[in-house]
Design a protein around this motif. Structure first.
Motif, PDB file in Angstrom:
ATOM      1  N   ASN A 152       4.870 -30.973  29.567  1.00  0.00           N
ATOM      2  CA  ASN A 152       4.390 -29.978  30.521  1.00  0.00           C
ATOM      3  C   ASN A 152       4.551 -30.529  31.933  1.00  0.00           C
ATOM      4  OD1 ASN A 152       3.192 -27.783  28.871  1.00  0.00           O
ATOM      5  ND2 ASN A 152       1.930 -29.451  28.097  1.00  0.00           N
ATOM      6  N   ILE A 153       5.382 -29.900  32.736  1.00  0.00           N
ATOM      7  CA  ILE A 153       5.544 -30.327  34.128  1.00  0.00           C
ATOM      8  C   ILE A 153       4.366 -29.783  34.928  1.00  0.00           C
ATOM      9  CG2 ILE A 153       6.991 -30.220  36.186  1.00  0.00           C
ATOM     10  CD1 ILE A 153       9.405 -29.878  34.360  1.00  0.00           C
ATOM     11  N   ILE A 154       3.560 -30.701  35.485  1.00  0.00           N
ATOM     12  CA  ILE A 154       2.349 -30.284  36.196  1.00  0.00           C
ATOM     13  C   ILE A 154       2.451 -30.488  37.703  1.00  0.00           C
ATOM     14  CG2 ILE A 154       0.866 -30.688  34.197  1.00  0.00           C
ATOM     15  CD1 ILE A 154      -0.006 -33.327  35.568  1.00  0.00           C
ATOM     16  N   ILE A 183       8.597 -35.856  39.436  1.00  0.00           N
ATOM     17  CA  ILE A 183       7.776 -34.913  38.676  1.00  0.00           C
ATOM     18  C   ILE A 183       6.758 -35.672  37.832  1.00  0.00           C
ATOM     19  CG2 ILE A 183       9.600 -33.174  38.596  1.00  0.00           C
ATOM     20  CD1 ILE A 183      10.146 -33.966  35.733  1.00  0.00           C
ATOM     21  N   LYS A 184       5.637 -35.014  37.604  1.00  0.00           N
ATOM     22  CA  LYS A 184       4.617 -35.546  36.702  1.00  0.00           C
ATOM     23  C   LYS A 184       4.477 -34.607  35.518  1.00  0.00           C
ATOM     24  CE  LYS A 184       1.891 -38.197  40.027  1.00  0.00           C
ATOM     25  NZ  LYS A 184       0.542 -38.441  40.615  1.00  0.00           N
ATOM     26  N   VAL A 185       4.361 -35.177  34.329  1.00  0.00           N
ATOM     27  CA  VAL A 185       4.250 -34.369  33.123  1.00  0.00           C
ATOM     28  C   VAL A 185       3.085 -34.847  32.272  1.00  0.00           C
ATOM     29  CG1 VAL A 185       6.755 -34.050  33.129  1.00  0.00           C
ATOM     30  CG2 VAL A 185       5.743 -35.779  31.641  1.00  0.00           C
ATOM     31  N   LEU A 186       2.547 -33.915  31.492  1.00  0.00           N
ATOM     32  CA  LEU A 186       1.588 -34.252  30.445  1.00  0.00           C
ATOM     33  C   LEU A 186       2.331 -34.178  29.124  1.00  0.00           C
ATOM     34  CD1 LEU A 186      -1.655 -32.342  31.518  1.00  0.00           C
ATOM     35  CD2 LEU A 186      -1.185 -34.792  31.685  1.00  0.00           C
ATOM     36  N   ARG A 187       2.186 -35.206  28.306  1.00  0.00           N
ATOM     37  CA  ARG A 187       2.904 -35.274  27.040  1.00  0.00           C
ATOM     38  C   ARG A 187       1.911 -35.273  25.885  1.00  0.00           C
ATOM     39  NH1 ARG A 187       7.479 -39.563  26.934  1.00  0.00           N
ATOM     40  NH2 ARG A 187       8.415 -37.866  28.157  1.00  0.00           N
ATOM     41  N   GLN A 189      -1.044 -34.570  23.699  1.00  0.00           N
ATOM     42  CA  GLN A 189      -2.385 -34.144  24.109  1.00  0.00           C
ATOM     43  C   GLN A 189      -3.030 -35.157  25.050  1.00  0.00           C
ATOM     44  OE1 GLN A 189      -4.458 -33.421  20.428  1.00  0.00           O
ATOM     45  NE2 GLN A 189      -3.529 -31.407  20.163  1.00  0.00           N
ATOM     46  N   SER A 190      -2.202 -35.981  25.661  1.00  0.00           N
ATOM     47  CA  SER A 190      -2.713 -36.990  26.580  1.00  0.00           C
ATOM     48  C   SER A 190      -3.126 -36.353  27.897  1.00  0.00           C
ATOM     49  CB  SER A 190      -1.641 -38.055  26.832  1.00  0.00           C
ATOM     50  OG  SER A 190      -2.061 -38.944  27.851  1.00  0.00           O
ATOM     51  N   ASN A 191      -4.207 -36.903  28.484  1.00  0.00           N
ATOM     52  CA  ASN A 191      -4.657 -36.442  29.799  1.00  0.00           C
ATOM     53  C   ASN A 191      -4.110 -37.303  30.928  1.00  0.00           C
ATOM     54  OD1 ASN A 191      -6.255 -34.280  28.826  1.00  0.00           O
ATOM     55  ND2 ASN A 191      -7.896 -35.721  28.288  1.00  0.00           N
ATOM     56  N   THR A 192      -3.325 -38.315  30.576  1.00  0.00           N
ATOM     57  CA  THR A 192      -2.756 -39.215  31.578  1.00  0.00           C
ATOM     58  C   THR A 192      -1.334 -38.783  31.902  1.00  0.00           C
ATOM     59  OG1 THR A 192      -4.087 -41.052  30.701  1.00  0.00           O
ATOM     60  CG2 THR A 192      -2.220 -41.602  32.155  1.00  0.00           C
ATOM     61  N   PRO A 193      -1.083 -38.358  33.140  1.00  0.00           N
ATOM     62  CA  PRO A 193       0.267 -37.888  33.481  1.00  0.00           C
ATOM     63  C   PRO A 193       1.282 -39.032  33.487  1.00  0.00           C
ATOM     64  CG  PRO A 193      -1.336 -37.329  35.204  1.00  0.00           C
ATOM     65  CD  PRO A 193      -2.011 -38.239  34.266  1.00  0.00           C
ATOM     66  N   LEU A 194       2.515 -38.689  33.135  1.00  0.00           N
ATOM     67  CA  LEU A 194       3.641 -39.602  33.242  1.00  0.00           C
ATOM     68  C   LEU A 194       4.469 -39.190  34.449  1.00  0.00           C
ATOM     69  CD1 LEU A 194       4.775 -39.650  29.493  1.00  0.00           C
ATOM     70  CD2 LEU A 194       3.301 -41.311  30.656  1.00  0.00           C
ATOM     71  N   THR A 195       4.941 -40.167  35.216  1.00  0.00           N
ATOM     72  CA  THR A 195       5.709 -39.882  36.433  1.00  0.00           C
ATOM     73  C   THR A 195       7.177 -40.230  36.214  1.00  0.00           C
ATOM     74  OG1 THR A 195       3.784 -40.337  37.832  1.00  0.00           O
ATOM     75  CG2 THR A 195       5.937 -40.348  38.895  1.00  0.00           C
ATOM     76  N   PHE A 196       8.062 -39.315  36.616  1.00  0.00           N
ATOM     77  CA  PHE A 196       9.506 -39.531  36.491  1.00  0.00           C
ATOM     78  C   PHE A 196      10.173 -39.252  37.838  1.00  0.00           C
ATOM     79  CE2 PHE A 196       7.980 -38.318  32.329  1.00  0.00           C
ATOM     80  CZ  PHE A 196       8.621 -39.201  31.471  1.00  0.00           C
ATOM     81  N   GLU A 197      11.023 -40.177  38.261  1.00  0.00           N
ATOM     82  CA  GLU A 197      11.887 -39.942  39.411  1.00  0.00           C
ATOM     83  C   GLU A 197      13.291 -39.695  38.889  1.00  0.00           C
ATOM     84  OE1 GLU A 197      11.748 -42.936  42.380  1.00  0.00           O
ATOM     85  OE2 GLU A 197       9.649 -42.544  42.933  1.00  0.00           O
ATOM     86  N   ILE A 198      13.815 -38.498  39.140  1.00  0.00           N
ATOM     87  CA  ILE A 198      15.096 -38.102  38.565  1.00  0.00           C
ATOM     88  C   ILE A 198      16.086 -37.771  39.685  1.00  0.00           C
ATOM     89  CG2 ILE A 198      16.255 -36.534  36.956  1.00  0.00           C
ATOM     90  CD1 ILE A 198      13.554 -35.977  35.683  1.00  0.00           C
ATOM     91  N   ILE A 199      17.256 -38.354  39.607  1.00  0.00           N
ATOM     92  CA  ILE A 199      18.305 -38.075  40.585  1.00  0.00           C
ATOM     93  C   ILE A 199      19.165 -36.919  40.076  1.00  0.00           C
ATOM     94  CG2 ILE A 199      20.304 -39.004  41.808  1.00  0.00           C
ATOM     95  CD1 ILE A 199      19.071 -41.779  41.493  1.00  0.00           C
ATOM     96  N   ARG A 200      19.223 -35.866  40.861  1.00  0.00           N
ATOM     97  CA  ARG A 200      20.018 -34.702  40.479  1.00  0.00           C
ATOM     98  C   ARG A 200      21.501 -35.070  40.429  1.00  0.00           C
ATOM     99  NH1 ARG A 200      16.321 -32.890  44.486  1.00  0.00           N
ATOM    100  NH2 ARG A 200      14.736 -31.444  43.695  1.00  0.00           N
TER     101      ARG A 200
END
Length: 453
Positions: A152-154, A183-187, A189-200
């Motif tokens: 889930n992208i939050i 972007i930060k996502v929830l994966r 049922q975790s409440n801790t967001p994961l952060t991703f830096e993505i180069i287009r």
């Protein structure tokens, strides 16, 4: 006006292959069972007398609201923006797959079938204020960064997704090649967001990957149904057959991997099925309009000459993937292995509008050869593969058509068939679905060889 395309891809209003693509259009088709590239003409609009009278009171209400917003909305807003928003709202209120495209959106939507576009390379859906990842495209920046189906992208850069509308969120994810988005996502049922830096980057969607397994099994992975996919699959199989013959062997079976394949072009789904089916129905559609009544049948010839086939599917297999799986299953040409598919059984018609704009609306439901509508119920595998880690699987969010707000109902009220699982918990393989498919296929190959003795 002309039909621009019929779409079967798994893309909702505000849903896109992130980069410069929104949706995955189905190729032009004619009413015959063999598909051509000639567009079909939209039937002439019926005369006003054949419709219910125009709802004058509702039109007056619409105009009253329009005038109120023009005069009193907190910020100045143009007539064009108001009308565009009104049209988008009219379509999004029907079902998740109907939408209106502005000129820029329409151009972006048509790019995804060319096999090359710019962006992140993820299939997403907008639902309940979130942007959910259906699947990253093979080899895309999103896949390399580690995004997974169900994420889930939050948050996009510093903006929370729930504070902006879907169109704005999508525009923020798009960008020029070489630029970075955080972007930060929830994966799960975790409440801790994961952060991703993505180069287009430029997304070159090679839809077909293949290799020969155990010297006699053709493995073909199809990531989406884009222009030329059938020819690529046919070429891949013929190449593997040639290599096998050179080694005094033969291709005795095939695994067609459609997992996380969100769909694509209808004519590619039909022609791919036709590679392996000698005769009979592949798929048919039913809708209110005469042009929505279509059927597509196989032509003579089987590329594998009757060799057994396993089709791998999962919850990310949708639409055109489900057409292929359903056709091969109903025609007794393949065993379907894996988990229940997404369950999108509707057809979208896309037409050109003035000024380069486009309209996509749901025009029909499609049915497998046995007359089954898979809308919300999905394709039920012949062999359901249980997850290795059952506890983990129960935590994973599998998104299917039935989970999407506003989905069409299955008019037949079809209940999913009883599911029987294979207990493969002892097989801790890297790809246990493929492992089970290989076991089943090898058994089928032995059975077929014994029948020929």
């Amino acid at each position: 006006m002309k039909f621009k395309r019929l779409w079967l891809a798994l893309f909702l209003t505000g849903q896109l292959t992130l980069g410069l693509a929104q949706g995955s259009p189905l190729a032009d088709e004619t009413p015959q069972s063999d598909i051509s590239d000639a567009p079909i003409t939209v039937p002439a609009m019926p005369s006003a007398s054949s419709h219910d009278p125009l709802p004058i009171d509702d039109v007056r209400l619409f105009i009253e609201i329009l005038e109120q917003l023009k005069e009193n909305y907190v910020d100045p807003i143009s007539d064009k923006d108001l009308m565009t928003n009104a049209i988008k709202g009219m379509l999004s209120g029907l079902d998740p797959h109907s939408t209106f495209y502005t000129q820029d959106e329409y151009e972006s939507a048509k790019e995804s079938t060319s096999g090359e576009f710019a962006g992140l390379g993820i299939e997403v859906t907008a639902d309940r204020g979130f942007i959910k990842v259906i699947s990253p495209i093979d080899g895309s920046p999103a896949e390399k960064a580690g995004l997974k189906p169900g994420d889930n992208i939050i948050q996009i850069d510093d903006i929370a997704v729930q504070t902006i509308d879907t169109d704005k969120a999508i525009k923020m994810l798009r960008g020029d090649v070489g630029t970075t988005v955080t972007i930060k996502v929830l994966r799960d049922q975790s409440n801790t967001p994961l952060t991703f830096e993505i180069i287009r980057d430029v997304i070159k969607t090679k839809s077909v990957q293949y290799e020969t397994l155990n010297e006699s099994i053709a493995y073909v992975r199809l990531s989406q149904f884009q222009e030329g996919s059938t020819k690529e699959v046919e070429s891949a199989i013929k190449e593997m057959q040639t290599h096998a013959i050179a080694k005094k062997g033969a291709i005795k079976g095939m695994i067609l991997d459609l997992r996380n394949n969100p769909g694509g072009l209808l004519d590619e789904a039909v022609s791919l099925s036709d590679l392996f089916i000698q005769n009979g129905l592949i798929v048919y559609t039913k809708g209110r309009a005469e042009h929505a009544q279509e059927s597509f049948s196989a032509t003579k010839g089987d590329l594998l000459a009757g060799a057994p086939i396993i089709v791998l599917i999962n919850s990310g297999s949708a639409s055109a993937s489900e057409i292929v799986a359903g056709a091969l299953q109903d025609q007794k040409r393949a065993l379907v292995v894996g988990e229940k598919s997404f369950g999108k059984g509707s057809v979208q018609t896309v037409i050109d509008l003035a000024d380069g704009q486009g309209l996509k609306y749901t025009s029909a439901r499609y049915y497998t050869p046995n007359g089954t509508s898979i809308q919300t119920t999905g394709i039920i595998p012949d062999v359901m593969v249980a997850p290795v880690n059952v506890e983990l699987q129960t935590q994973l969010l599998s998104i299917r058509e039935q989970d999407i707000k506003g989905h069409l109902e299955n008019e037949n009220g079809n209940a999913p068939a009883e599911i029987h699982y294979i207990d493969n918990s002892k097989h801790a393989e890297t790809d246990y679905y493929l492992y089970e498919a290989l076991n089943i296929l090898q058994a089928l190959m032995v059975t077929k060889e014994n029948q020929l003795i």
